[in-house]
Design an enzyme around this catalytic site. Structure first.
Site, mmCIF file in Angstrom:
data_model
loop_
_atom_site.group_PDB
_atom_site.id
_atom_site.type_symbol
_atom_site.label_atom_id
_atom_site.label_comp_id
_atom_site.label_asym_id
_atom_site.label_seq_id
_atom_site.Cartn_x
_atom_site.Cartn_y
_atom_site.Cartn_z
ATOM 1 C CB CYS A 108 3.066 0.887 -15.492
ATOM 2 S SG CYS A 108 2.382 2.199 -16.522
ATOM 3 C CG ASP A 119 8.443 -12.107 -3.092
ATOM 4 O OD1 ASP A 119 8.433 -11.064 -3.776
ATOM 5 O OD2 ASP A 119 8.075 -12.130 -1.900
ATOM 6 C CB THR A 178 8.023 11.167 -12.726
ATOM 7 O OG1 THR A 178 9.448 11.213 -12.555
ATOM 8 C CG2 THR A 178 7.706 9.883 -13.478
ATOM 9 C CG HIS A 179 3.704 9.350 -13.466
ATOM 10 N ND1 HIS A 179 3.777 9.300 -14.836
ATOM 11 C CD2 HIS A 179 4.213 8.175 -13.014
ATOM 12 C CE1 HIS A 179 4.302 8.140 -15.200
ATOM 13 N NE2 HIS A 179 4.573 7.445 -14.112
ATOM 14 N N GLY A 237 10.491 -3.344 -4.349
ATOM 15 C CA GLY A 237 9.667 -2.263 -3.821
ATOM 16 C C GLY A 237 10.324 -0.909 -4.008
#
Length: 442
Positions: free
Chosen positions: A42, A177, A9-10, A242
């Site tokens: 993102c 949340d 990935t990155h 998360g």
């Protein structure tokens, strides 16, 4: 030199590209278990909301691009195990089922992260989705298209961005949340109060300080989310509470944090010789607290992947650490933060002070101007800056990049007061907002 990179990935993409440029004689092999690389997760909310029309724009590299650089990119190949003593990896070709062994001189681990999957009754119902990769993005768009009630579990950046995107599509949206505030890791209460008010104004239901206890369904599909304080209709649920590092195969073999994040030194070296790690699978040195932390950000990943490549042969360039600098746009508000917020600094037992200012970002004699809220957190005894946050309808988020430099270089609140910033009425006041915060603190 034979280099194997696990995951792309990155960090993996950055490592592969830079290794190919720096070491012309290197034989580089990438093993990636998916059939895509370099997806910018993102941008999922922007894709879901229709801002980005073509999802291909969220890919900045490809197997073909890496091949043109001389990188042998083996897609849909899963590394099953690594023998660090023999310097070998055991690999499975997912398409054929064939297993084989490959050897390396240098190994770069960039296995990334995966969403945390909470143990909640009914989690296996259909239309309970994750938000991480290209397939998740397409799944979300497809499943949400024909439904009305959408629930997002997790009020971090991903969750907040998604609820805005869903609301823009005319859906009934609830954000749940366990924390009493949204974005509680990134912003203090005086900032989240403004953000929450803006979200409520757009008819998004905030169900905070609530814990999901089960999902209920009909005909195998989710229909309700039950919390310890209420229940919410849901045709689709997105769970984004998360991430955790994807490092299970290395447990007991490499030094790690308790959550499995691989600890690397300032040259991206792990506890085993000739083995490097970078990106979401690794811990990062966090400058505000001078400790290893887990901060999975694309910005950290590309820097770490680049450094892993540069330091493969010689210790060349050191990692400068991170401040966890990040930003978000919530309707008309541009918000960013770097380093520690006041609430978390106090939880960590640090002796800190903070200063908050509200001022127009440029002179009132200009045709238009907007108010900005800026906060700086700093050590009481030394004045060392530990964190900062900003919120405005005008885009002042680049100021947090400046504050990141202050934290990285251990500059003080007094330095902030008297650092030289330019003045031009189109952009700011004679005393820059950052100067004003420093002046108010000393």
């Amino acid at each position: 030199m034979k280099v194997i990179i696990i995951g792309c990935t990155h960090a993996g993409t950055a490592a592969a590209i830079n290794t190919s440029k720096l070491y012309k004689d290197a034989k580089i092999t990438v093993y990636e278990r998916n059939d895509t690389i370099s997806f910018l997760s993102c941008g999922i909310a922007l894709y879901v909301g229709g801002v980005i029309k073509d999802v291909k724009g969220l890919f900045y590299s490809s197997p073909e691009h890496l091949k043109s650089l001389g990188v042998d990119t083996k897609m849909q190949h899963e590394v099953l195990d690594v023998d660090f003593d023999k310097k070998e990896v055991r690999v499975k070709d997912i398409k054929t089922g064939e297993e084989f062994t490959d050897s390396y001189d240098k190994l770069i681990i960039t296995t990334g992260s995966w969403p945390i999957l909470p143990k909640i009754e009914g989690f296996n119902l259909k239309n309970i989705l994750l938000s991480k990769n290209y397939y998740h993005a397409n799944d979300i768009i497809e499943k949400v298209k024909e439904v009305q009630n959408v629930v997002v579990v997790g009020a971090g950046y991903i969750g907040v961005e998604l609820v805005e995107a869903f609301r823009e599509k005319g859906k009934n949206v609830t954000l749940i949340d366990t924390q009493e505030r949204i974005l509680s890791k990134y912003l203090d209460k005086e900032f989240t109060d403004i953000a929450e008010e803006e979200i409520k104004k757009h008819d998004i239901n905030l169900a905070l300080s609530q814990t999901v206890v089960r999902f209920e369904g009909e005909d195998g599909k989710v229909k309700r989310v039950i919390t310890d304080k209420g229940e919410y209709d849901a045709d689709v649920v997105i769970v984004c509470v998360g991430f955790k590092p994807s490092t299970e195969m290395f447990k007991g073999k490499l030094n790690m944090l308790s959550n499995g994040a691989i600890i690397v030194d300032e040259y991206m070296r792990t506890s085993r010789e000739d083995v490097f790690a970078a990106g979401d699978c690794a811990a990062v040195w966090y400058n505000p607290t001078k400790s290893y932390e887990y901060i999975p950000l694309a910005t950290n990943a590309v820097r770490m992947g680049t450094l892993a490549a540069r330091n493969l042969v010689d210790r060349s360039i050191k990692w400068r650490g991170t401040q966890g600098t990040s930003g978000i746009k919530i309707y008309d508000y541009n918000i960013a933060s770097t380093g520690l917020i006041e609430e978390i600094a106090k939880q960590k037992g640090l002796n800190i002070q903070s200063v908050t200012i509200e001022d127009n970002y440029r002179p009132e004699f200009m045709p238009t101007y907007e108010k900005a809220k800026l906060k700086v957190v700093y050590e009481s005894d030394t004045g060392r800056i530990l964190g900062s946050q900003i919120l405005s309808k005008h885009d002042l988020t680049p100021l947090m990049n400046t504050m990141s430099v202050f934290i990285q270089n251990e500059m003080t609140i007094e330095d902030l007061a008297f650092t030289d910033f330019f003045f031009q009425p189109h952009f700011n006041k004679p005393w820059n907002l950052l100067n004003i915060a420093g002046l108010n603190a000393i």
